[in-house]
Design an enzyme around this catalytic site. Structure first.
Site, PDB file in Angstrom:
ATOM      1  N   ASP A 122      38.979  39.347  36.680  1.00 22.82           N
ATOM      2  CA  ASP A 122      39.407  40.420  35.791  1.00 22.82           C
ATOM      3  C   ASP A 122      39.459  40.024  34.329  1.00 22.82           C
ATOM      4  O   ASP A 122      39.729  38.878  34.001  1.00 22.82           O
ATOM      5  CB  ASP A 122      40.824  40.852  36.189  1.00 22.82           C
ATOM      6  CG  ASP A 122      40.772  42.127  36.972  1.00 22.82           C
ATOM      7  OD1 ASP A 122      40.341  43.131  36.391  1.00 22.82           O
ATOM      8  OD2 ASP A 122      41.123  42.081  38.151  1.00 22.82           O
ATOM      9  N   HIS A 156      31.137  41.157  30.306  1.00 21.47           N
ATOM     10  CA  HIS A 156      30.597  40.826  31.635  1.00 21.47           C
ATOM     11  C   HIS A 156      29.600  39.670  31.521  1.00 21.47           C
ATOM     12  O   HIS A 156      29.530  38.819  32.399  1.00 21.47           O
ATOM     13  CB  HIS A 156      29.937  42.052  32.265  1.00 21.47           C
ATOM     14  CG  HIS A 156      30.916  43.137  32.618  1.00 21.47           C
ATOM     15  ND1 HIS A 156      32.076  42.891  33.318  1.00 21.47           N
ATOM     16  CD2 HIS A 156      30.923  44.473  32.354  1.00 21.47           C
ATOM     17  CE1 HIS A 156      32.750  44.024  33.485  1.00 21.47           C
ATOM     18  NE2 HIS A 156      32.072  44.995  32.895  1.00 21.47           N
ATOM     19  N   LEU A 183      28.460  23.877  48.764  1.00 23.27           N
ATOM     20  CA  LEU A 183      29.401  24.956  48.460  1.00 23.27           C
ATOM     21  C   LEU A 183      28.814  26.281  48.937  1.00 23.27           C
ATOM     22  O   LEU A 183      27.660  26.595  48.627  1.00 23.27           O
ATOM     23  CB  LEU A 183      29.625  25.010  46.933  1.00 23.27           C
ATOM     24  CG  LEU A 183      30.347  26.243  46.373  1.00 23.27           C
ATOM     25  CD1 LEU A 183      31.811  26.266  46.815  1.00 23.27           C
ATOM     26  CD2 LEU A 183      30.296  26.256  44.836  1.00 23.27           C
TER      27      LEU A 183
END
Ligand code: FPP
Length: 221
Positions: free
Chosen positions: A2, A19, A113
Site C-alpha cells: 500500500d 506504482h 524463492l
C-alpha cells in the site's frame, strides 16, 4: 503493497509513477529475500476489488506488470526465483496472461524463492471457488463426504505454499483487505506507516526481527 498513490501524490506526481516506484521496490525486495534466504513471498498486486479503480490506472498497473516480467525474467532465472500466481488470471489482459504463463513455465524449476504474485486475487473468492470445486467433485463422484481440512486446502490457489508466517502491510493501513484469510489464520501481523515505494531492505529486516520476538502459540500454551 500500500501507499504507491500517496507516495506519488505527496511528490506532486501521477499515481502511476507511484506504482512504477512500487515496482522498483518489488525488484529490490525480491533480491533481498533471496539474499536472506526467505523461501516464499506473496505479493498482493491486484485484488478482486481493484477493478473498481479508474480504467487508466488499471491499464497502467498491468503495463507495469508486463514491463516488470519482460525486463526482470532473466534476472529471476539467474537468482533462482520461481514465479507463481494466486487469483483468476483468465480475466487479466491477454498480454499479461501470456507473459505470466511464460514466466511460470520458465521459472518453474527455480528453487531459491517462490514469488507468488496475487493478481485478481481475493481470499473470499479463493475460499468460495475451493468450496465449489469440492462440491463439484462430490457430485461427480456421487458421494457426500465431509472434506478433511487437508483435502479442502488442496483446492486453494497455491496449496504447496505454507501458511503465512508474517504478514506485512505498509502505509498505515490496519486491515487484511481480503488477503489470504485462510492461510493467515496464525500469521503474525506487522504494520508500518512507510509507503510501499519507501519500504526498504532494512524495513524487511526490521519486520523479520520483530517476528522473531513474537511468541507463537498456535492456540496452545
Ligand atoms: C496499492 O497502493 C498498490 C496497488 C493496488 C498495486 C501494487 C502494484 C505494484 C507495486 C506494481 C505491479 C506489481 C508487480 C508484482 C510487479 P495504492 O494505489 O492503493 O496507494 P494509495 O493507498 O496510497 O492510494
Amino acid at each position: 503493497m500500500d501507499g504507491n498513490g500517496r507516495w506519488a501524490e505527496a511528490r506532486g506526481r501521477r499515481r502511476s509513477e507511484g506504482h512504477r516506484a512500487g515496482t522498483e521496490t518489488v525488484d529490490r525486495l525480491l533480491d533481498h529475500l533471496v539474499k536472506i534466504k526467505v523461501p516464499y513471498v506473496s505479493l498482493y498486486a491486484f485484488s478482486t476489488e481493484n477493478w473498481r479503480r479508474p480504467r487508466p490506472e488499471i491499464t497502467a498497473l498491468f503495463n507495469l506488470l508486463n514491463e516488470f516480467i519482460i525486463t526482470r525474467l532473466d534476472k529471476m532465472m539467474a537468482k533462482g526465483v520461481r514465479i507463481v500466481t494466486s487469483g483468476d488470471i483468465s480475466r487479466l489482459p491477454k498480454k499479461s496472461r501470456d507473459l505470466l504463463e511464460n514466466a511460470m513455465l520458465r521459472t518453474g524449476r527455480n528453487k531459491k524463492l517462490v514469488a507468488n504474485f496475487c493478481l485478481n486475487y481475493g481470499a473470499r473468492d479463493e475460499i468460495h471457488r475451493a468450496a465449489m470445486r469440492f462440491a463439484a467433485k462430490q457430485i461427480a463422484g456421487r458421494k457426500i463426504k465431509i472434506p478433511k481440512e487437508k483435502e479442502f486446502r488442496a483446492l486453494l490457489w497455491q496449496p504447496e505454499m505454507p501458511d503465512v508466517d508474517l504478514l506485512v502491510r505498509t502505509a498505515g493501513e490496519l486491515r487484511l483487505s481480503n488477503f489470504m484469510l485462510y492461510q493467515a489464520a496464525y500469521a503474525e501481523l506487522y504494520f508500518t506507516d512507510k509507503t510501499w515505494p519507501e519500504f526498504s531492505e532494512n524495513d524487511v529486516d526490521a519486520a523479520i526481527f520483530e517476528f522473531g520476538r513474537r511468541k507463537r502459540k498456535f492456540g496452545g500454551l
